[in-house]
Design a protein around this motif. Structure first.
Motif, PDB file in Angstrom:
ATOM      1  N   ASN A   1       5.186  -6.186   0.258  1.00  0.00           N
ATOM      2  CA  ASN A   1       5.645  -7.584   0.301  1.00  0.00           C
ATOM      3  C   ASN A   1       5.851  -8.099  -1.109  1.00  0.00           C
ATOM      4  O   ASN A   1       4.918  -8.510  -1.761  1.00  0.00           O
ATOM      5  N   ASP A   2       7.094  -8.046  -1.569  1.00  0.00           N
ATOM      6  CA  ASP A   2       7.320  -8.620  -2.905  1.00  0.00           C
ATOM      7  C   ASP A   2       8.357  -9.685  -2.898  1.00  0.00           C
ATOM      8  O   ASP A   2       8.840 -10.286  -2.139  1.00  0.00           O
TER       9      ASP A   2
ATOM     10  N   ILE B   1       1.272  -4.582  -5.642  1.00  0.00           N
ATOM     11  CA  ILE B   1       2.657  -4.253  -5.267  1.00  0.00           C
ATOM     12  C   ILE B   1       3.201  -3.128  -6.149  1.00  0.00           C
ATOM     13  O   ILE B   1       3.888  -2.226  -5.672  1.00  0.00           O
TER      14      ILE B   1
ATOM     15  N   GLN C   1      -1.793  -9.724  -6.773  1.00  0.00           N
ATOM     16  CA  GLN C   1      -0.807  -9.245  -5.802  1.00  0.00           C
ATOM     17  C   GLN C   1       0.285  -8.427  -6.484  1.00  0.00           C
ATOM     18  O   GLN C   1       0.709  -7.394  -5.959  1.00  0.00           O
ATOM     19  N   SER C   2       0.729  -8.874  -7.664  1.00  0.00           N
ATOM     20  CA  SER C   2       1.777  -8.132  -8.369  1.00  0.00           C
ATOM     21  C   SER C   2       1.281  -6.750  -8.792  1.00  0.00           C
ATOM     22  O   SER C   2       2.038  -5.783  -8.771  1.00  0.00           O
TER      23      SER C   2
ATOM     24  N   SER D   1      -6.149 -10.108  -4.632  1.00  0.00           N
ATOM     25  CA  SER D   1      -4.821 -10.052  -4.023  1.00  0.00           C
ATOM     26  C   SER D   1      -4.841 -10.620  -2.603  1.00  0.00           C
ATOM     27  O   SER D   1      -3.966 -11.384  -2.215  1.00  0.00           O
ATOM     28  N   GLN D   2      -5.855 -10.244  -1.852  1.00  0.00           N
ATOM     29  CA  GLN D   2      -5.974 -10.735  -0.473  1.00  0.00           C
ATOM     30  C   GLN D   2      -6.298 -12.222  -0.410  1.00  0.00           C
ATOM     31  O   GLN D   2      -6.019 -12.880   0.590  1.00  0.00           O
TER      32      GLN D   2
ATOM     33  N   ASN E   1      -7.968  -5.885  -5.604  1.00  0.00           N
ATOM     34  CA  ASN E   1      -7.597  -5.869  -4.189  1.00  0.00           C
ATOM     35  C   ASN E   1      -8.108  -7.122  -3.480  1.00  0.00           C
ATOM     36  O   ASN E   1      -7.370  -7.756  -2.715  1.00  0.00           O
TER      37      ASN E   1
ATOM     38  N   SER F   1      -1.648 -14.396  -7.272  1.00  0.00           N
ATOM     39  CA  SER F   1      -0.327 -13.783  -7.461  1.00  0.00           C
ATOM     40  C   SER F   1      -0.339 -12.680  -8.520  1.00  0.00           C
ATOM     41  O   SER F   1       0.396 -11.697  -8.408  1.00  0.00           O
TER      42      SER F   1
END
Length: 155
Positions: A154-155, A105, A101-102, A93-94, A90, A98
């Motif tokens: 957000n993807d 998501i 983040q994936s 991701s922030q 987490n 990437s």
């Protein structure tokens, strides 16, 4: 004789309360089953959560920004090690990673998809990790109600 009657009444009250609690949660059994299925390790190891074991808990009478005295299904890693790993994913991701983040998501999409099966808009699913602070509060990574995602995907 009075003791027998008193014990019988006590047992009856406990049995009644227990069955009410189980019936209250039973409307979420299929949702939790779907969550378990979706969060199971899949073949694409890039986006799975390395055999995390998840805990599922139904919390009643929750009030937050999106629901009022509703029900929330909390999903969080059982093991402290996995909670720390999810915490790190987490944070990464922030910070713009990437890959992290994936992963987040994917979790958000799973929660969003399953939340559409909730019985009403006054209940939600929140996928979270337990904070490493002494308070042991939860920190959501993905949160959805039947008709909306509390965290935009957000993807």
């Amino acid at each position: 004789m009075k003791k027998i009657i008193l014990w019988s009444l006590t047992f009856l009250v406990i049995l009644t309360l227990s069955s009410c609690s189980k019936n209250k949660n039973s409307k979420y059994d299929s949702v939790i089953s779907d969550l378990k299925s979706e969060l199971a390790v899949k073949g694409d190891s890039k986006l799975t959560f390395d055999n995390y074991e998840w805990s599922y808990k139904v919390v009643h009478n929750v009030t937050n920004a999106d629901i009022s005295k509703g029900d929330m299904i909390e999903v969080y890693p059982k093991k402290e090690r996995d909670s720390k790993r999810l915490f790190n994913i987490n944070i990464d991701s922030q910070m713009g990673d990437s890959y992290a983040q994936s992963k987040i998501i994917v979790l958000q999409k799973i929660v969003s998809k399953i939340a559409k099966k909730l019985p009403n808009d006054n209940s939600e699913i929140t996928l979270c990790f337990k904070s490493q602070q002494k308070s042991k509060r939860i920190v959501s990574v993905a949160r959805s109600l039947k008709s909306m995602d509390a965290f935009p995907i957000n993807d």
